[in-house]
Motif scaffolding. Structure first.
Motif, PDB file in Angstrom:
ATOM      1  N   GLN A 216       0.831  -1.202   0.000  1.00  0.00           N
ATOM      2  CA  GLN A 216       0.000   0.000   0.000  1.00  0.00           C
ATOM      3  C   GLN A 216       0.866   1.253   0.000  1.00  0.00           C
ATOM      4  N   LEU A 220       0.688   4.113  -2.753  1.00  0.00           N
ATOM      5  CA  LEU A 220       0.465   5.510  -2.365  1.00  0.00           C
ATOM      6  C   LEU A 220       1.469   6.440  -3.026  1.00  0.00           C
ATOM      7  N   GLY A 488      -0.799   6.437   4.903  1.00  0.00           N
ATOM      8  CA  GLY A 488      -1.984   6.974   4.241  1.00  0.00           C
ATOM      9  C   GLY A 488      -2.585   8.145   4.987  1.00  0.00           C
TER      10      GLY A 488
END
Length: 616
Positions: A216, A220, A488
């Motif tokens: 992830q 990102l 995130g």
């Protein structure tokens, strides 16, 4: 071969340089007519090619320096300055090449991050017919939820998982920014990207690779880079008004005099060199000045954004703090001195790779204590290290590990962010060494300088616990703290931080997405944070925070110099065009006069080399 690749990658630069060389040889050989025709044909071809591109740009709603470039090339050809026309072509082609090179470097696919990404996983399965367990290496993408995995010492956890072993130690600094290793017990979640300690452990896969934390982070970074709006080049903003004024003046002179030569005489003084050369020279000088201060700024566009920064956010670990534990105190037991405990512990820790071991050794050296020879050294995974130092048995480790040898080890009360190493000498408790990750000494000065010079909002983004984050923030003068964040979360906060432009300063893999998403990403790259460095616009090469303020100060000075150089160049050009409207400046004299204007603006632009550093 490397240079040949550059030659083939930018054919217009190569061809123009060869044409310029050919024209020079023809001129030197007494063949001016062939030289003029070769130059004219080549420049005319470039003009046609540029016009085609201009039409496409206009249809997309963008008018930039190409308008001025074509005007300059046509004007120089019209007055017979074909060598100047060739130089303009070479300058345009070279500038495009340099811009492309800088863009490729800034948009690299974060090779360091991708190379570090786990590729295989050790899947443990039951053997058939009661043959025990079988371990199979499979691509990490083939790991399914529920698979039992073996993670060897110092290996990266391949997918998000649940720990099956009784206890283990993991380095999660690349994910959370926390510099100290963390302890995990049976049943705790372990995130992909964490580095296992010195003991092999078993985990049960909780998510597939594509859904895990490390992948992830990679996604990102790519998404943030793709979504960032491009910055309009500084000189483009002056292209349309300057070109319009030049054409109006030249056209007016033609209309009033009735002589088309007057149009050329005025227009030759409208060369865009103050825009084409002065601003890039100032930016290159600024880039050079920044490099001398230990700062790599990846493009002129970044300098412009950095000069206008109005809000800033800092990571904590490795950015506002040193990123490595430092000695806080040595608390000796009765019968021992602080220096004795520290020296013996550091001598035993010579053979340990633990992050605290390095800090203990460094603390001893800084106190002027020599490391003594150690023998029979061994390390027990996650617990501590033992060694024989000058005939004395030394043990350094966790309280329970030391207590098992001594029968007693007082549990120290630690403040948030601190860690303790317990020491035993000849199976007798000798004392405790307290370590903590302290703020950088220049951090408070940098924060204060930014506030005093126009940065109205300063915040901290960190994955560390709130109490530690608040204590560090108070020490450096930051009152807005966002703690316990995942990558995130940082990206989301950076997107909403006002006013803009916004600068983010961080280090490590966990900061790469927010650095890429920010208007200006600044990476602390002194200790090899390659992933963050690739995602960032600015890389600090020194292990200090003060260069961040230096970068802003240099960028502001550079932008002022560039704008002034452009203003001076345009002002002189317009003044000379007004004089040329009367017909007192012939075309050739006008071209030569304009060269003096170019020299003046370039010399002024070089003042960016003397940009001052911040008073931090």
């Amino acid at each position: 071969m490397r240079y040949l690749r550059w030659i083939w990658a930018y054919p217009l630069v190569t061809a123009t340089a060869l044409i310029l060389l050919t024209v020079g040889v023809l001129e030197a050989s007494g063949l001016p007519d062939p030289a003029r025709w070769v130059a004219t044909i080549w420049v005319a071809g470039v003009i046609v090619w540029t016009l085609v591109g201009m039409v496409r740009d206009v249809l997309r709603g963008h008018v930039g320096l190409d308008v001025l470039a074509v005007t300059a090339m046509i004007a120089t050809l019209a007055v017979g300055e074909y060598l100047a026309a060739l130089v303009i072509v070479l300058m345009l082609a070279g500038g495009a090449a340099l811009e492309d090179i800088a863009g490729r470097r800034a948009r690299r696919d974060l090779r360091a991050l991708l190379d570090r990404s786990p590729q295989t996983a050790h899947v443990v399965t039951d053997g058939q017919l009661g043959g025990g367990e079988v371990m199979t290496d499979v691509p990490v993408d083939e790991v399914t939820v529920g698979d039992i995995l073996l993670v060897r010492p110092a290996e990266i956890v391949p997918v998000d998982a649940v720990l099956l072993s009784a206890d283990a130690e993991f380095d999660e600094s690349s994910l959370t920014g926390e510099s100290l290793p963390v302890q995990r017990g049976e049943g705790d979640e372990v995130l992909s990207g964490a580095i296992n300690g010195s003991r092999a452990v078993r985990v049960r896969a909780a998510r597939r690779s594509a859904d895990s934390q490390y992948q992830q982070i990679v996604a990102l970074v790519h998404a943030a880079e793709d979504s960032r709006a491009p910055v309009v080049r500084l000189a483009d903003r002056f292209a349309v008004p300057f070109t319009a004024v030049s054409l109006v003046l030249a056209g007016t002179a033609w209309a009033l005099s009735g002589d088309p030569v007057r149009f050329a005489e005025v227009l030759v003084l409208a060369t865009p060199c103050p825009l084409l050369i002065a601003a890039p020279v100032a930016f290159l000088a600024g880039l050079s000045r920044a490099a001398k201060a230990g700062v790599i700024i990846k493009s002129g566009a970044v300098i412009e954004q950095l000069a206008r920064v109005r809000s800033a956010a800092f990571d904590k670990t490795g950015t506002l703090t040193w990123g490595r534990p430092a000695l806080v105190d040595v608390r000796p037991a009765t019968g021992f001195t602080a220096d004795e405990v520290l020296q013996l512990a550091a001598s035993a820790e010579q053979y340990s790779t633990h992050v605290l071991a390095d800090s203990v050794r460094r603390a001893a050296v800084e106190r002027g204590l020599s490391l003594l020879p150690a023998t029979d050294a061994f390390e027990e995974a996650t617990n501590g290290v033992s060694a024989s130092v000058q005939g004395r048995s030394i043990t350094v480790g966790k309280p329970a590990y030391v207590a098992a040898l001594t029968g007693t080890a007082a549990q120290e009360r630690l403040e948030t962010g601190q860690a303790a190493a317990y020491v035993a000498v000849d199976r007798r408790f000798a004392g405790t060494i307290i370590l903590a990750d302290d703020p950088r000494p220049d951090a408070a000065g940098v924060v204060s300088w930014l506030r005093e010079t126009g940065v109205s909002r300063v915040a901290m983004f960190t994955g560390d616990v709130s109490a530690t984050a608040q204590s560090v923030a108070a020490a450096v003068g930051i009152d807005e703290v966002h703690a316990e964040l995942l990558p995130g979360d940082k990206v989301e906060l950076a997107a909403g931080l006002q006013p803009r432009p916004m600068m983010m300063v961080g280090d490590g893999v966990n900061d790469a997405p927010v650095l890429a998403a920010s208007d200006i990403g600044v990476a602390m790259g002194a200790r090899g944070a390659t992933a963050a460095g690739d995602a960032a616009d600015v890389v600090i090469l020194l292990d200090a925070l003060a260069p961040v303020a230096d970068a802003v100060a240099i960028a502001r000075h550079t932008l002022r110099v560039a704008l002034t150089a452009i203003g001076v160049g345009i002002g002189l050009s317009i003044a000379l065009m007004l004089v040329a409207m009367t017909g007192v400046i012939p075309a050739v004299a006008g071209a030569l006069t304009q060269e003096l204007v170019d020299v003046a603006t370039i010399l002024y632009a070089l003042r960016a080399l003397g940009a001052p550093r911040a008073a931090v």
